[in-house]
Design a protein around this motif. Structure first.
Motif, PDB file in Angstrom:
ATOM      1  N   SER A  79       0.859  -1.183   0.000  1.00  0.00           N
ATOM      2  CA  SER A  79       0.000   0.000   0.000  1.00  0.00           C
ATOM      3  C   SER A  79       0.895   1.232   0.000  1.00  0.00           C
ATOM      4  O   SER A  79       1.798   1.351   0.836  1.00  0.00           O
ATOM      5  CB  SER A  79      -0.894   0.017   1.246  1.00  0.00           C
ATOM      6  OG  SER A  79      -1.737  -1.109   1.263  1.00  0.00           O
ATOM      7  N   ARG A  80       0.669   2.146  -0.909  1.00  0.00           N
ATOM      8  CA  ARG A  80       1.547   3.304  -1.076  1.00  0.00           C
ATOM      9  C   ARG A  80       1.712   4.076   0.236  1.00  0.00           C
ATOM     10  O   ARG A  80       0.736   4.376   0.922  1.00  0.00           O
ATOM     11  CB  ARG A  80       1.005   4.246  -2.146  1.00  0.00           C
ATOM     12  CG  ARG A  80       1.909   5.441  -2.414  1.00  0.00           C
ATOM     13  CD  ARG A  80       1.272   6.418  -3.391  1.00  0.00           C
ATOM     14  NE  ARG A  80       2.174   7.522  -3.698  1.00  0.00           N
ATOM     15  CZ  ARG A  80       2.317   8.617  -2.949  1.00  0.00           C
ATOM     16  NH1 ARG A  80       1.606   8.746  -1.830  1.00  0.00           N
ATOM     17  NH2 ARG A  80       3.158   9.573  -3.299  1.00  0.00           N
ATOM     18  N   GLN A  81       2.956   4.383   0.563  1.00  0.00           N
ATOM     19  CA  GLN A  81       3.267   5.205   1.732  1.00  0.00           C
ATOM     20  C   GLN A  81       3.187   6.688   1.352  1.00  0.00           C
ATOM     21  O   GLN A  81       3.763   7.103   0.343  1.00  0.00           O
ATOM     22  CB  GLN A  81       4.691   4.903   2.216  1.00  0.00           C
ATOM     23  CG  GLN A  81       4.895   3.522   2.759  1.00  0.00           C
ATOM     24  CD  GLN A  81       4.305   3.351   4.141  1.00  0.00           C
ATOM     25  OE1 GLN A  81       4.298   4.270   4.950  1.00  0.00           O
ATOM     26  NE2 GLN A  81       3.802   2.159   4.412  1.00  0.00           N
ATOM     27  N   GLY A  82       2.482   7.470   2.142  1.00  0.00           N
ATOM     28  CA  GLY A  82       2.498   8.908   1.920  1.00  0.00           C
ATOM     29  C   GLY A  82       3.857   9.489   2.275  1.00  0.00           C
ATOM     30  O   GLY A  82       4.531   9.007   3.193  1.00  0.00           O
ATOM     31  N   ARG A  83       4.289  10.496   1.550  1.00  0.00           N
ATOM     32  CA  ARG A  83       5.577  11.124   1.841  1.00  0.00           C
ATOM     33  C   ARG A  83       5.506  11.888   3.161  1.00  0.00           C
ATOM     34  O   ARG A  83       4.558  12.631   3.412  1.00  0.00           O
ATOM     35  CB  ARG A  83       5.976  12.078   0.715  1.00  0.00           C
ATOM     36  CG  ARG A  83       6.298  11.381  -0.589  1.00  0.00           C
ATOM     37  CD  ARG A  83       6.842  12.363  -1.607  1.00  0.00           C
ATOM     38  NE  ARG A  83       7.018  11.744  -2.897  1.00  0.00           N
ATOM     39  CZ  ARG A  83       8.124  11.092  -3.277  1.00  0.00           C
ATOM     40  NH1 ARG A  83       9.130  10.990  -2.442  1.00  0.00           N
ATOM     41  NH2 ARG A  83       8.205  10.560  -4.484  1.00  0.00           N
ATOM     42  N   GLU A  84       6.531  11.700   3.971  1.00  0.00           N
ATOM     43  CA  GLU A  84       6.626  12.434   5.234  1.00  0.00           C
ATOM     44  C   GLU A  84       7.470  13.677   4.978  1.00  0.00           C
ATOM     45  O   GLU A  84       8.669  13.577   4.735  1.00  0.00           O
ATOM     46  CB  GLU A  84       7.264  11.566   6.315  1.00  0.00           C
ATOM     47  CG  GLU A  84       6.420  10.363   6.684  1.00  0.00           C
ATOM     48  CD  GLU A  84       7.025   9.564   7.819  1.00  0.00           C
ATOM     49  OE1 GLU A  84       7.022  10.060   8.955  1.00  0.00           O
ATOM     50  OE2 GLU A  84       7.513   8.458   7.562  1.00  0.00           O
ATOM     51  N   LEU A  85       6.840  14.828   5.043  1.00  0.00           N
ATOM     52  CA  LEU A  85       7.534  16.066   4.703  1.00  0.00           C
ATOM     53  C   LEU A  85       7.714  16.933   5.943  1.00  0.00           C
ATOM     54  O   LEU A  85       8.747  16.906   6.593  1.00  0.00           O
ATOM     55  CB  LEU A  85       6.752  16.809   3.604  1.00  0.00           C
ATOM     56  CG  LEU A  85       6.607  16.029   2.278  1.00  0.00           C
ATOM     57  CD1 LEU A  85       5.692  16.771   1.328  1.00  0.00           C
ATOM     58  CD2 LEU A  85       7.968  15.781   1.648  1.00  0.00           C
ATOM     59  N   MET A  86       6.717  17.691   6.309  1.00  0.00           N
ATOM     60  CA  MET A  86       6.863  18.633   7.416  1.00  0.00           C
ATOM     61  C   MET A  86       6.829  17.936   8.777  1.00  0.00           C
ATOM     62  O   MET A  86       7.475  18.372   9.717  1.00  0.00           O
ATOM     63  CB  MET A  86       5.756  19.687   7.352  1.00  0.00           C
ATOM     64  CG  MET A  86       5.770  20.495   6.068  1.00  0.00           C
ATOM     65  SD  MET A  86       7.336  21.366   5.821  1.00  0.00           S
ATOM     66  CE  MET A  86       7.279  22.544   7.156  1.00  0.00           C
ATOM     67  N   LYS A  87       6.073  16.844   8.901  1.00  0.00           N
ATOM     68  CA  LYS A  87       5.943  16.166  10.184  1.00  0.00           C
ATOM     69  C   LYS A  87       6.271  14.691  10.020  1.00  0.00           C
ATOM     70  O   LYS A  87       5.634  13.986   9.228  1.00  0.00           O
ATOM     71  CB  LYS A  87       4.519  16.330  10.740  1.00  0.00           C
ATOM     72  CG  LYS A  87       4.363  15.729  12.135  1.00  0.00           C
ATOM     73  CD  LYS A  87       2.976  16.004  12.697  1.00  0.00           C
ATOM     74  CE  LYS A  87       2.844  15.426  14.105  1.00  0.00           C
ATOM     75  NZ  LYS A  87       1.506  15.689  14.680  1.00  0.00           N
ATOM     76  N   LEU A  88       7.269  14.220  10.765  1.00  0.00           N
ATOM     77  CA  LEU A  88       7.670  12.823  10.702  1.00  0.00           C
ATOM     78  C   LEU A  88       6.855  12.003  11.695  1.00  0.00           C
ATOM     79  O   LEU A  88       6.541  12.457  12.790  1.00  0.00           O
ATOM     80  CB  LEU A  88       9.156  12.674  11.031  1.00  0.00           C
ATOM     81  CG  LEU A  88      10.136  13.433  10.134  1.00  0.00           C
ATOM     82  CD1 LEU A  88      11.565  13.136  10.578  1.00  0.00           C
ATOM     83  CD2 LEU A  88       9.944  13.057   8.672  1.00  0.00           C
ATOM     84  N   SER A  89       6.552  10.768  11.300  1.00  0.00           N
ATOM     85  CA  SER A  89       5.860   9.870  12.213  1.00  0.00           C
ATOM     86  C   SER A  89       6.788   9.483  13.364  1.00  0.00           C
ATOM     87  O   SER A  89       8.024   9.582  13.263  1.00  0.00           O
ATOM     88  CB  SER A  89       5.417   8.608  11.470  1.00  0.00           C
ATOM     89  OG  SER A  89       6.555   7.817  11.130  1.00  0.00           O
ATOM     90  N   GLY A  90       6.202   9.032  14.455  1.00  0.00           N
ATOM     91  CA  GLY A  90       7.005   8.579  15.584  1.00  0.00           C
ATOM     92  C   GLY A  90       7.913   7.425  15.192  1.00  0.00           C
ATOM     93  O   GLY A  90       9.063   7.335  15.653  1.00  0.00           O
ATOM     94  N   ARG A  91       7.421   6.530  14.337  1.00  0.00           N
ATOM     95  CA  ARG A  91       8.226   5.393  13.884  1.00  0.00           C
ATOM     96  C   ARG A  91       9.456   5.868  13.133  1.00  0.00           C
ATOM     97  O   ARG A  91      10.572   5.390  13.366  1.00  0.00           O
ATOM     98  CB  ARG A  91       7.384   4.470  13.000  1.00  0.00           C
ATOM     99  CG  ARG A  91       8.173   3.296  12.407  1.00  0.00           C
ATOM    100  CD  ARG A  91       7.305   2.474  11.459  1.00  0.00           C
ATOM    101  NE  ARG A  91       8.052   1.333  10.934  1.00  0.00           N
ATOM    102  CZ  ARG A  91       8.849   1.381   9.881  1.00  0.00           C
ATOM    103  NH1 ARG A  91       9.021   2.536   9.231  1.00  0.00           N
ATOM    104  NH2 ARG A  91       9.487   0.299   9.456  1.00  0.00           N
ATOM    105  N   THR A  92       9.272   6.811  12.211  1.00  0.00           N
ATOM    106  CA  THR A  92      10.406   7.314  11.431  1.00  0.00           C
ATOM    107  C   THR A  92      11.436   7.979  12.332  1.00  0.00           C
ATOM    108  O   THR A  92      12.642   7.752  12.201  1.00  0.00           O
ATOM    109  CB  THR A  92       9.911   8.305  10.366  1.00  0.00           C
ATOM    110  OG1 THR A  92       9.108   7.594   9.414  1.00  0.00           O
ATOM    111  CG2 THR A  92      11.066   8.979   9.648  1.00  0.00           C
ATOM    112  N   GLN A  93      10.974   8.802  13.263  1.00  0.00           N
ATOM    113  CA  GLN A  93      11.910   9.464  14.179  1.00  0.00           C
ATOM    114  C   GLN A  93      12.678   8.453  15.013  1.00  0.00           C
ATOM    115  O   GLN A  93      13.889   8.584  15.211  1.00  0.00           O
ATOM    116  CB  GLN A  93      11.142  10.422  15.092  1.00  0.00           C
ATOM    117  CG  GLN A  93      10.531  11.607  14.368  1.00  0.00           C
ATOM    118  CD  GLN A  93       9.839  12.546  15.331  1.00  0.00           C
ATOM    119  OE1 GLN A  93      10.459  13.101  16.227  1.00  0.00           O
ATOM    120  NE2 GLN A  93       8.534  12.721  15.156  1.00  0.00           N
ATOM    121  N   GLU A  94      11.984   7.438  15.494  1.00  0.00           N
ATOM    122  CA  GLU A  94      12.640   6.417  16.312  1.00  0.00           C
ATOM    123  C   GLU A  94      13.717   5.682  15.506  1.00  0.00           C
ATOM    124  O   GLU A  94      14.834   5.466  15.987  1.00  0.00           O
ATOM    125  CB  GLU A  94      11.604   5.407  16.805  1.00  0.00           C
ATOM    126  CG  GLU A  94      12.178   4.231  17.583  1.00  0.00           C
ATOM    127  CD  GLU A  94      11.490   2.915  17.254  1.00  0.00           C
ATOM    128  OE1 GLU A  94      12.132   1.880  17.473  1.00  0.00           O
ATOM    129  OE2 GLU A  94      10.336   2.932  16.776  1.00  0.00           O
TER     130      GLU A  94
END
Length: 258
Positions: A79-94
């Motif tokens: 399933s296509r992932q939306g681009r994380e631009l201005m706000k990163l998800s908690g998972r990405t930051q971790e």
């Protein structure tokens, strides 16, 4: 807990086997160093760039810095992932903090001087283990980047102090498995990500009981399963570096498999 020898898997691996590893050199010609790292169907583009400055809070310290960014690209999952631009998800930051911590542990930041290394890990295809593949692949790119900085006379000596690799282990249907793919990771009762240096010292363990709690003996068994896999990944890293081209100006990328 079922032993590795008792556990056939969907892809034919034994429970204690890694997925096939492949490294393509310098797909990004303007980076100081870059690799396309594959662990089975998981593929991560890892690149290293040099910034001649350090963050403001680091200025005047005499020490350098390394920062890491991590992204799942839009078509990297079914399933296509939306681009994380201005706000990163908690998972990405971790995950990007984990990558940064793991790679900084490999460096003598004082020997780097007041300059920064910027590491990017972009997942082209995700079949689980993206954070561990990012660490393992980014270390290869980092080692090559530092070697090239020495060749260019930017660094008198390499600040690289140790080798770092990472792998996942988990319990699936009561069976301990090494290097989980998505079909296994998505139903694991226990999931661990383990980061280790070449001396066998643990840099980080991320562990989760997805259902019932698990015992200390099971944790020890999973760590015992992870260590040979981590050493095999470090051997693959060394083989990849042995075949590294001189620099990013090389047009035809070389390929190393292990």
């Amino acid at each position: 807990m079922t032993t590795p020898a008792d556990a056939p898997r969907n892809d034919g691996r034994t429970a204690d086997a890694l997925r096939p590893v492949a490294v393509d050199w310098d797909p990004m010609g303007f980076a100081l160093s870059s690799v396309l790292f594959a662990a089975g169907r998981t593929r991560v583009l890892c690149s290293v760039c040099l910034d001649p400055e350090v963050p403001r809070w680091r200025k005047g310290s005499g020490s350098g810095w390394l920062s890491a960014e991590y992204r799942l690209l839009p078509a990297s999952t079914p399933s296509r992932q939306g681009r994380e631009l201005m706000k990163l998800s908690g998972r990405t930051q971790e995950i990007q903090r984990l990558i940064g911590r793991s790679l900084r542990a490999a460096l003598d930041l004082e020997a780097l001087g007041e300059r920064s290394l910027l590491v990017d890990c972009d997942v082209l295809q995700a079949d689980a283990g993206t954070r561990t593949a990012s660490i393992t692949g980014a270390w290869i790119a980092l080692a090559a980047a530092l070697g090239r900085l020495q060749q260019q006379g930017v660094l008198a000596a390499s600040p690289l102090r140790q080798q770092v690799s990472a792998v996942s282990v988990g319990l699936v249907d009561g069976v301990a498995l090494l290097d989980l793919d998505y079909s296994e990771d998505s139903r694991a009762e226990v999931d661990l990500n383990v980061v280790m240096d070449e001396q066998g010292r643990l840099l980080e363990i991320q562990g989760t009981a997805e259902g019932a709690p698990f015992s200390r003996s099971r944790l020890d068994a999973l760590l015992d399963l992870a260590e040979p896999g981590l050493r095999a990944l470090q051997e693959a890293q060394r083989r990849a570096l042995a075949g590294a081209p001189a620099g990013p100006s090389v047009v035809a990328a070389t390929r190393t498999t292990g």
